[in-house]
Design a protein around this motif. Structure first.
Motif, PDB file in Angstrom:
ATOM      1  N   ASN A 119      -9.177 -11.650  -2.085  1.00 28.04           N
ATOM      2  CA  ASN A 119      -8.890 -10.280  -2.510  1.00 28.04           C
ATOM      3  C   ASN A 119      -7.526 -10.270  -3.196  1.00 28.04           C
ATOM      4  O   ASN A 119      -6.523 -10.647  -2.596  1.00 28.04           O
ATOM      5  N   PRO A 120      -7.436  -9.833  -4.455  1.00 27.32           N
ATOM      6  CA  PRO A 120      -6.154  -9.839  -5.171  1.00 27.32           C
ATOM      7  C   PRO A 120      -5.094  -8.930  -4.561  1.00 27.32           C
ATOM      8  O   PRO A 120      -3.912  -9.045  -4.894  1.00 27.32           O
ATOM      9  N   ALA A 121      -5.506  -8.036  -3.667  1.00 25.81           N
ATOM     10  CA  ALA A 121      -4.542  -7.150  -3.018  1.00 25.81           C
ATOM     11  C   ALA A 121      -3.768  -7.859  -1.910  1.00 25.81           C
ATOM     12  O   ALA A 121      -2.788  -7.330  -1.389  1.00 25.81           O
ATOM     13  N   VAL A 122      -4.220  -9.053  -1.523  1.00 24.79           N
ATOM     14  CA  VAL A 122      -3.549  -9.839  -0.489  1.00 24.79           C
ATOM     15  C   VAL A 122      -2.852 -11.025  -1.153  1.00 24.79           C
ATOM     16  O   VAL A 122      -3.436 -11.698  -1.999  1.00 24.79           O
ATOM     17  N   ASN A 169       0.940   7.530   9.319  1.00 20.62           N
ATOM     18  CA  ASN A 169      -0.375   7.617   9.941  1.00 20.62           C
ATOM     19  C   ASN A 169      -1.494   7.137   9.016  1.00 20.62           C
ATOM     20  O   ASN A 169      -2.666   7.317   9.301  1.00 20.62           O
ATOM     21  N   GLU A 170      -1.112   6.520   7.887  1.00 18.54           N
ATOM     22  CA  GLU A 170      -2.123   6.149   6.906  1.00 18.54           C
ATOM     23  C   GLU A 170      -1.993   4.685   6.481  1.00 18.54           C
ATOM     24  O   GLU A 170      -2.116   4.353   5.317  1.00 18.54           O
ATOM     25  N   ASN A 171      -1.739   3.776   7.457  1.00 19.92           N
ATOM     26  CA  ASN A 171      -1.581   2.371   7.096  1.00 19.92           C
ATOM     27  C   ASN A 171      -2.776   1.532   7.534  1.00 19.92           C
ATOM     28  O   ASN A 171      -2.694   0.321   7.559  1.00 19.92           O
ATOM     29  N   GLY A 172      -3.888   2.178   7.840  1.00 18.20           N
ATOM     30  CA  GLY A 172      -5.060   1.433   8.283  1.00 18.20           C
ATOM     31  C   GLY A 172      -5.641   0.523   7.218  1.00 18.20           C
ATOM     32  O   GLY A 172      -6.115  -0.563   7.513  1.00 18.20           O
ATOM     33  N   ASP A 173      -5.573   0.944   5.929  1.00 19.61           N
ATOM     34  CA  ASP A 173      -6.148   0.143   4.866  1.00 19.61           C
ATOM     35  C   ASP A 173      -5.419  -1.192   4.725  1.00 19.61           C
ATOM     36  O   ASP A 173      -6.041  -2.232   4.523  1.00 19.61           O
ATOM     37  N   GLY A 174      -4.099  -1.167   4.836  1.00 18.01           N
ATOM     38  CA  GLY A 174      -3.327  -2.400   4.738  1.00 18.01           C
ATOM     39  C   GLY A 174      -3.672  -3.364   5.849  1.00 18.01           C
ATOM     40  O   GLY A 174      -3.863  -4.564   5.618  1.00 18.01           O
ATOM     41  N   PHE A 175      -3.798  -2.845   7.057  1.00 16.58           N
ATOM     42  CA  PHE A 175      -4.151  -3.680   8.195  1.00 16.58           C
ATOM     43  C   PHE A 175      -5.535  -4.289   8.014  1.00 16.58           C
ATOM     44  O   PHE A 175      -5.746  -5.470   8.269  1.00 16.58           O
ATOM     45  N   SER A 177       6.930   6.196  -0.793  1.00 15.48           N
ATOM     46  CA  SER A 177       5.791   6.050   0.102  1.00 15.48           C
ATOM     47  C   SER A 177       5.210   4.637   0.086  1.00 15.48           C
ATOM     48  O   SER A 177       4.246   4.356   0.791  1.00 15.48           O
ATOM     49  N   LYS A 178       5.798   3.741  -0.700  1.00 17.21           N
ATOM     50  CA  LYS A 178       5.282   2.382  -0.791  1.00 17.21           C
ATOM     51  C   LYS A 178       5.738   1.547   0.399  1.00 17.21           C
ATOM     52  O   LYS A 178       6.897   1.579   0.799  1.00 17.21           O
ATOM     53  N   GLN A 179       4.800   0.806   0.985  1.00 16.29           N
ATOM     54  CA  GLN A 179       5.099  -0.038   2.128  1.00 16.29           C
ATOM     55  C   GLN A 179       4.445  -1.409   1.964  1.00 16.29           C
ATOM     56  O   GLN A 179       3.521  -1.574   1.166  1.00 16.29           O
ATOM     57  N   THR A 180       4.958  -2.366   2.692  1.00 15.43           N
ATOM     58  CA  THR A 180       4.385  -3.709   2.708  1.00 15.43           C
ATOM     59  C   THR A 180       4.073  -4.089   4.147  1.00 15.43           C
ATOM     60  O   THR A 180       4.887  -3.856   5.041  1.00 15.43           O
ATOM     61  N   PHE A 211       0.836  -1.191   0.000  1.00 17.61           N
ATOM     62  CA  PHE A 211       0.000   0.000   0.000  1.00 17.61           C
ATOM     63  C   PHE A 211       0.873   1.243   0.000  1.00 17.61           C
ATOM     64  O   PHE A 211       2.084   1.172   0.246  1.00 17.61           O
ATOM     65  N   VAL A 212       0.281   2.363  -0.292  1.00 10.25           N
ATOM     66  CA  VAL A 212       0.984   3.642  -0.296  1.00 10.25           C
ATOM     67  C   VAL A 212       0.420   4.498   0.811  1.00 10.25           C
ATOM     68  O   VAL A 212      -0.784   4.636   0.966  1.00 10.25           O
ATOM     69  N   GLY A 213       1.312   5.078   1.612  1.00 13.80           N
ATOM     70  CA  GLY A 213       0.832   5.912   2.711  1.00 13.80           C
ATOM     71  C   GLY A 213       1.954   6.308   3.634  1.00 13.80           C
ATOM     72  O   GLY A 213       3.048   5.763   3.577  1.00 13.80           O
ATOM     73  N   THR A 214       1.674   7.262   4.499  1.00 19.15           N
ATOM     74  CA  THR A 214       2.643   7.721   5.480  1.00 19.15           C
ATOM     75  C   THR A 214       2.479   6.919   6.760  1.00 19.15           C
ATOM     76  O   THR A 214       1.687   5.992   6.853  1.00 19.15           O
TER      77      THR A 214
END
Length: 251
Positions: free
Chosen positions: A153-156, A48-54, A130-133, A43-46
């Protein structure tokens, strides 16, 4: 209430102690872990913005209801209770925010997918920019890809985590990114003083912050660990020093 007062009651990944009780300014152990498997999402984020990945990974294991996965080929057709493991893992060198451990999830045999309890470690990795895993390390019984429920989900996606050996420093209390980075730097210095040559840059890239308790645990009972992966030469250097003075592996 055991989880509040320092006991999580959850399993941890199996490991072998290579050395215990190393160090002077910072006491640490050297551990060896076998192959593990993880569910991952990019996901992309700072910080404080990793809630979607979780949320994506939590949905895969069934934290928010029906699990977003297909039964594995070895599943007999009913939901399987999968024990929660620890610790929670973050990378002190990255911009990622720690994800604290939550309570186990009860299995529901009536669900379509295989429900998996909230697992740990949760691994945060910065991939540049900004890309993280984010990764959820799966419990030990998932010891091959054939046994792991396929994400819907193809994102996982799923991956194998290679076996590794590293130095582990344990401490208590609250920890944020600034404190983790300072402790990691001090730990790298300690390892260097002990003869395992590792640069600040290499040590930072190979470091992880492991956390074993949720945020409501009283601070002095919170268990945290900093992990720094070591290569064979670095492990040999530490063994040469500490085995000479009687520091050996625990049985």
């Amino acid at each position: 209430m055991g989880i509040v007062f320092g006991k999580t009651g959850v399993k941890e990944p199996a490991f072998t102690n290579v050395l215990t009780g190393c160090g002077t300014a910072m006491s640490y152990d050297v551990r060896s872990y076998g192959v593990r498997y993880a569910a991952c999402t990019d996901f992309v984020g700072t910080s404080n913005e990793n809630g979607d990945g979780f949320r994506l990974l939590a949905s895969y294991i069934g934290v928010f209801g029906d699990p977003k996965n297909e039964r594995s080929k070895t599943d007999a057709g009913t939901g399987a209770k999968i024990d929660m493991t620890a610790p929670v893992v973050t990378n002190p060198a990255s911009a990622g925010t720690k994800i604290d451990m939550t309570a186990p999830v009860v299995t529901n045999p009536a669900t379509e997918g295989t429900k998996i309890a909230m697992t740990a470690p949760v691994v945060m990795k910065a991939n540049g920019g900004s890309k993280q895993t984010m990764e959820f390390i799966l419990p030990a019984e998932f010891d091959s890809m054939k046994k792991i429920p396929k994400p819907t989900n193809p994102a996982v996606y799923l991956k194998e985590v290679p076996a590794s050996t590293g130095a582990v420093y344990r401490f208590s209390g609250w920890v944020d990114e600034k404190k983790a980075k300072k402790l990691t730097s001090d730990f790298i210095e300690q390892i260097n003083d002990d003869g395992a040559k590792i640069s600040e840059n290499e040590g930072s890239k190979k470091s992880l912050l492991w956390q074993y308790h949720p945020p409501f645990t009283v601070p002095f009972l919170r268990r945290n660990e900093i992990w720094i992966e070591l290569d064979k030469a670095q492990v040999t250097a530490l063994k040469k020093k500490y085995e000479k003075i009687g520091v050996t592996a625990s049985s």
